[in-house]
Design an enzyme around this catalytic site. Structure first.
Site, PDB file in Angstrom:
ATOM      1  N   GLY A  99      40.823  28.981  56.687  1.00 52.77           N
ATOM      2  CA  GLY A  99      41.597  28.210  57.490  1.00 52.77           C
ATOM      3  C   GLY A  99      42.479  27.595  56.460  1.00 52.77           C
ATOM      4  O   GLY A  99      43.384  26.535  57.035  1.00 52.77           O
ATOM      5  N   LYS A 115      39.446  33.732  41.456  1.00 58.52           N
ATOM      6  CA  LYS A 115      40.653  34.357  40.715  1.00 58.52           C
ATOM      7  C   LYS A 115      40.682  34.151  39.537  1.00 58.52           C
ATOM      8  O   LYS A 115      41.577  34.738  38.744  1.00 58.52           O
ATOM      9  CB  LYS A 115      41.869  34.186  41.295  1.00 58.52           C
ATOM     10  CG  LYS A 115      41.761  34.754  42.972  1.00 58.52           C
ATOM     11  CD  LYS A 115      43.127  34.267  43.878  1.00 58.52           C
ATOM     12  CE  LYS A 115      42.976  34.839  45.115  1.00 58.52           C
ATOM     13  NZ  LYS A 115      41.782  34.498  45.855  1.00 58.52           N
TER      14      LYS A 115
END
Length: 603
Positions: free
Chosen positions: A443, A403
């Site tokens: 996860g 990102k």
């Protein structure tokens, strides 16, 4: 059956077989070829004692015959052969002759009756297990070694709730054959038909060497059969000693979306970590704690666990102490935003390498709280990096994100600026500073998977922002391996990126989780909610101006970035608290995109 009773029963049965086998052998032969009454009596008594001696030597009375296999049959063969050979020697010495044909028949009767009496125990047990209609009917995918082991485990285990009724295997040579008495009834394209024909209630994928793509293909076929699917462990987990080959488990989304594992250069990592002091910030987080686990496996002299949350640090501290009781472990409750404290921690602990995993990473939350994003992601990184430089730490590895490439969010922009800080520190310090970028971690805390699972448990709907939204995915262990490997191969100043394969649509991830949870896609609704502030439809791992074409390590690339004028970032650090939320958001995005005129340093 108690041991003493069982032992007594076996001795009585063996004695009757041994005593009678010689007489039967003599009777079966013609008068001229048979033995005299004296020879028969001597032979019978001798064989009686010889058999029990050899039965003791080969532990025939210590076998669990309800689980008898080739090993037990070998023991019978050796005991019988030894006792008959001893009888032949006694005949030669006492009678001056050996009755070869009688001995041969005796040997065969011995093998047949002794073996039959033992294997009847297993036959009775297997018959009872196989005829248990309360067990679920199971289809095993793969009739090789893995499938054989799974079938044997299911057949031999009284506690198992499954009964194998068929195999599926793509090997044409196995079609129509049986493995452990279970038929091979088709190839992969026949899964749905065989499952319906055999009334299968559960499918087990028993091919531990499957690639991720192959597993995806097989699971898709199993999903069409609308039958619960489980899997045996992967070769990687078996070789690592984490599980045994018979530990069948549910298929996890990590199995379907994770990449093929990247092999570590353990020699290089060992040279960096073994016998050294290692410090991990954010050590209680999902990435930081896994970095601690994998670093601990290389036996550092000291492992320093730095984190802000006491509960998470306590948990990883206790886990590592139980697994490595002789390792020096130092839990430190500290905040990376506290510059003096970071300097004090590095000064006291004297680490040789620092893995900086502490960060705020939730995109929507950081959009609403940009000041906190700057304090933790930018200033926190700056504080730890400067402390590392001040105290001559050997290497500093920062955990970054995809990102940070062409960021549209405060979180991504602050991580990009943190990369700039690390890049600058490498130019002014003897410490090797590097950053490691990867995509979404399956996860990890705050990831979409726990949210999807909770929504599915509640009966839906599963909320997806956009049907075209894609992300790169990797597992927590693989992300942590990349961090360790980056520290081992770093020259300083690099941004390392993992070749993460093809991106995955979030809606496909949601559909996989619905199927893995035992539902059909039409049973759980998927709702599209629209993109949230700061989000992008797709992520990038390297910008166009950062790409190096060559891999510097299998599946690892090195990015390049322009030099940075650190003064602009220092000004941000001094003034950000007085900035309004919107002004600060725009400022960090401008810096992250190099839109500030004085940002790029003169080469």
């Amino acid at each position: 059956m108690k041991y003493q009773l069982r032992l007594s029963l076996l001795i009585v049965v063996d004695s009757l077989i041994v005593m009678s086998s010689v007489f039967i052998a003599s009777w079966m032969l013609t008068e001229n070829a048979g033995m005299t009454a004296t020879a028969t009596l001597v032979s019978s008594v001798t064989l009686f004692f010889a058999h029990h001696v050899f039965a003791y030597i080969f532990k025939l009375y210590k076998k669990v015959w309800s689980y008898a296999s080739m090993q037990e049959l070998t023991g019978i063969f050796l005991a019988v052969t030894g006792s008959v050979a001893f009888l032949a020697l006694v005949q030669l010495v006492t009678l001056g002759v050996t009755y070869n044909r009688a001995l041969a028949i005796t040997w065969m009767l011995h093998i047949l009756l002794i073996g039959g009496s033992r294997f009847s125990w297993r036959f009775i047990r297997d018959y009872k297990l196989s005829s248990d209609r309360n067990k679920k009917r199971a289809l095993i995918i793969g009739a090789g070694n893995g499938g054989n082991l799974v079938a044997r485990q299911l057949i031999n285990s009284e506690k198992s709730e499954l009964r194998p009724v068929a195999f599926i295997d793509d090997d044409s040579n196995k079609q129509g054959l049986e493995v452990m008495g279970v038929p091979v009834l088709g190839q992969l394209e026949d899964i749905e038909h065989v499952a319906e024909h055999k009334e299968v209630e559960q499918i087990i994928i028993a091919i531990p060497s499957l690639s991720k793509q192959e597993l995806n293909d097989i699971f898709a076929r199993c999903a069409e059969a609308k039958v619960k699917t489980q899997i045996m462990p992967s070769v990687e987990d078996i070789m690592a000693g984490n599980v045994t080959v018979n530990e069948i488990r549910d298929v996890q989304v990590e199995d379907l979306l994770g990449r093929e594992p990247v092999e570590l250069d353990t020699d290089k990592i060992g040279k960096k970590l073994t016998g050294k002091a290692v410090m991990v910030t954010g050590a209680g987080g999902s990435i930081g704690s896994e970095v601690c686990r994998q670093a601990a496996a290389f036996h550092p002299a000291k492992l320093v666990l730095v984190g802000h949350g006491e509960n998470s640090i306590y948990a990883i501290d206790m886990e590592l102490r139980n697994q490595y009781p002789n390792m020096e472990i130092e839990p430190v409750i500290a905040d990376v935003q506290d510059q003096a404290q970071m300097d004090d921690v590095v000064d006291k602990q004297e680490p040789d390498v620092i893995y900086h995993a502490a960060a705020h990473k939730h995109v929507p939350l950081m959009e609403k709280n940009p000041h906190e994003a700057v304090k933790n992601n930018v200033l926190g990184t700056k504080n730890v990096a400067e402390a590392a430089a001040n105290h001559n730490v050997g290497a500093f590895v920062m955990v970054s994100t995809d990102k940070s490439v062409n960021p549209t969010s405060v979180m991504g922009a602050t991580k990009r600026i943190a990369e700039m800080v690390v890049q600058h520190m490498d130019t002014v310090s003897a410490t090797k500073f590097v950053a490691v970028r990867f995509g979404n971690v399956l996860g990890s805390r705050g990831s979409v998977i726990p949210l999807f699972k909770k929504q599915i448990e509640n009966g839906g709907p599963v909320t997806v922002t956009d049907p075209e939204m894609t992300r790169y995915f990797m597992t927590i262990p693989e992300a942590s391996r990349l961090i360790l490997q980056a520290g081992a191969i770093a020259d300083g100043g690099e941004t390392f990126v993992l070749d993460m394969g093809e991106p995955v649509k979030i809606v496909d991830l949601a559909k996989n989780l619905i199927r893995l949870s035992g539902f059909r896609e039409d049973e759980i609704d998927i709702q599209y909610t629209g993109m949230r502030p700061g989000e992008k439809l797709f992520e990038e791992l390297l910008g166009e101006d950062e790409v190096h074409d060559e891999q510097i390590y299998p599946s690892i690339y090195r990015g390049k970035t322009p030099p940075v004028n650190i003064q602009v970032i220092d000004d941000l650090a001094e003034q950000f608290e007085d900035s309004q939320k919107k002004e600060l958001r725009n400022e960090v995005l401008d810096i992250a995109h190099f839109r500030v005129p004085q940002l790029t340093a003169v080469k």
